[in-house]
Design an enzyme around this catalytic site. Sequence first.
Site, PDB file in Angstrom:
ATOM      1  N   ARG A 180      18.283 -30.862  -8.214  1.00  0.00           N
ATOM      2  CA  ARG A 180      17.662 -31.846  -9.110  1.00  0.00           C
ATOM      3  C   ARG A 180      16.670 -31.165 -10.054  1.00  0.00           C
ATOM      4  O   ARG A 180      16.577 -31.529 -11.226  1.00  0.00           O
ATOM      5  CB  ARG A 180      16.958 -32.937  -8.302  1.00  0.00           C
ATOM      6  CG  ARG A 180      17.941 -33.975  -7.766  1.00  0.00           C
ATOM      7  CD  ARG A 180      17.395 -34.766  -6.603  1.00  0.00           C
ATOM      8  NE  ARG A 180      16.175 -35.465  -6.869  1.00  0.00           N
ATOM      9  CZ  ARG A 180      15.237 -35.719  -5.951  1.00  0.00           C
ATOM     10  NH1 ARG A 180      15.387 -35.314  -4.711  1.00  0.00           N
ATOM     11  NH2 ARG A 180      14.165 -36.377  -6.272  1.00  0.00           N
ATOM     12  N   ARG A 220       8.489 -35.966   1.746  1.00  0.00           N
ATOM     13  CA  ARG A 220       8.263 -37.312   1.205  1.00  0.00           C
ATOM     14  C   ARG A 220       8.906 -38.405   2.060  1.00  0.00           C
ATOM     15  O   ARG A 220      10.047 -38.273   2.493  1.00  0.00           O
ATOM     16  CB  ARG A 220       8.834 -37.344  -0.217  1.00  0.00           C
ATOM     17  CG  ARG A 220       8.757 -38.684  -0.886  1.00  0.00           C
ATOM     18  CD  ARG A 220       8.791 -38.525  -2.362  1.00  0.00           C
ATOM     19  NE  ARG A 220      10.154 -38.384  -2.869  1.00  0.00           N
ATOM     20  CZ  ARG A 220      10.460 -38.552  -4.161  1.00  0.00           C
ATOM     21  NH1 ARG A 220       9.519 -38.827  -5.037  1.00  0.00           N
ATOM     22  NH2 ARG A 220      11.694 -38.410  -4.559  1.00  0.00           N
ATOM     23  N   LYS A 230       5.850 -39.751 -10.517  1.00  0.00           N
ATOM     24  CA  LYS A 230       6.124 -40.807 -11.512  1.00  0.00           C
ATOM     25  C   LYS A 230       6.094 -42.195 -10.877  1.00  0.00           C
ATOM     26  O   LYS A 230       5.496 -43.114 -11.416  1.00  0.00           O
ATOM     27  CB  LYS A 230       7.501 -40.600 -12.166  1.00  0.00           C
ATOM     28  CG  LYS A 230       7.617 -39.341 -12.990  1.00  0.00           C
ATOM     29  CD  LYS A 230       8.933 -39.307 -13.758  1.00  0.00           C
ATOM     30  CE  LYS A 230      10.164 -39.233 -12.876  1.00  0.00           C
ATOM     31  NZ  LYS A 230      10.344 -37.967 -12.156  1.00  0.00           N
ATOM     32  N   ARG A 234      16.649 -39.355 -19.568  1.00  0.00           N
ATOM     33  CA  ARG A 234      16.662 -38.050 -18.910  1.00  0.00           C
ATOM     34  C   ARG A 234      17.559 -37.068 -19.626  1.00  0.00           C
ATOM     35  O   ARG A 234      17.698 -35.923 -19.161  1.00  0.00           O
ATOM     36  CB  ARG A 234      17.207 -38.233 -17.507  1.00  0.00           C
ATOM     37  CG  ARG A 234      16.216 -38.051 -16.394  1.00  0.00           C
ATOM     38  CD  ARG A 234      16.983 -38.480 -15.205  1.00  0.00           C
ATOM     39  NE  ARG A 234      16.566 -38.011 -13.955  1.00  0.00           N
ATOM     40  CZ  ARG A 234      15.790 -38.710 -13.129  1.00  0.00           C
ATOM     41  NH1 ARG A 234      15.259 -39.825 -13.512  1.00  0.00           N
ATOM     42  NH2 ARG A 234      15.557 -38.255 -11.933  1.00  0.00           N
ATOM     43  N   ARG A 258      14.499 -39.993   1.520  1.00  0.00           N
ATOM     44  CA  ARG A 258      15.655 -40.038   0.612  1.00  0.00           C
ATOM     45  C   ARG A 258      16.581 -38.877   0.908  1.00  0.00           C
ATOM     46  O   ARG A 258      16.137 -37.733   0.970  1.00  0.00           O
ATOM     47  CB  ARG A 258      15.173 -39.959  -0.843  1.00  0.00           C
ATOM     48  CG  ARG A 258      14.927 -41.320  -1.440  1.00  0.00           C
ATOM     49  CD  ARG A 258      14.291 -41.221  -2.786  1.00  0.00           C
ATOM     50  NE  ARG A 258      14.963 -40.302  -3.712  1.00  0.00           N
ATOM     51  CZ  ARG A 258      14.586 -40.135  -4.959  1.00  0.00           C
ATOM     52  NH1 ARG A 258      13.558 -40.797  -5.430  1.00  0.00           N
ATOM     53  NH2 ARG A 258      15.225 -39.308  -5.747  1.00  0.00           N
TER      54      ARG A 258
END
Length: 229
Positions: free
Chosen positions: A182, A138, A24, A99, A171
């Site tokens: 998540r 990531r 996203k 969300r 992160r």
Amino acid sequence: MAAAMTRRGRDMIVVLMGPPGAGKGTQAKAISSELGIVHLSTGDLFREAVRQGTPLGREAQAYMDRGELVPDSVTVAMLLERLDRPDAANGALLDGFPRTVPQAEALDQALAGRGQRVNLAIYLSVPREALLNRLSGRWICQGCGASYHEVFNPPTVQERCDACGGTLYQRPDDRRETAERRLDVYLEQTVPVIDYYRQRGALVEVNGDQPPAAVEEALRKALRARRTG
Ligand code: ADP
């Protein structure tokens, strides 16, 4: 060329949805500049508040560290306040919001009061196995937010951003256990929001399980179809 073909995204409210790791953030940067509307990411807003050590940041951090959602009342207030600033007066691309169904309802209500509505909700779909692989490798630029992957999209120089030279970091909530949480939270609370927009005829699904450039092209096509349709 028909006038509609040249119309920009002004006055458009676009919601970009998809599981954590769907891409996203990467795609939001590209399409918000294409549409000429501001990119608002609730995750980025929370991370900035955490960095600055504000009361909002302190409240959000505990939820984020667990991979859970920050309560709706806090999130909705933050987003609506941001949406009220002048740079969002002519439209916005919302990334990571809404969300939950109550967030979607609060957004609709606030937009109706301003004579606006969600014009388009894009659902970037990616299978779960691919998501965990993406999240665990990531790296994100502290300076410009660009995102890299140690296997799929490594930076030229380790831990340095190709775009701005900034330092890359991982992160804390991308650790496997938190990332799995998540994803579970996404299935429980966010998948119903996809149905919410589908029922309202605002949803377009784009296959996010392909290289970034191909996803971007598919998104552009979806946007063009919506703006000229
Ligand atoms: P991702 O989509 O990769 O999970 P984000 O950067 O969008 O990451 O969000 C990181 C965290 O910020 C979430 O796990 C959650 O704790 C919080 N957050 C972001 N957006 C929302 C939202 N709309 N409602 C509640 N919490 C949110």
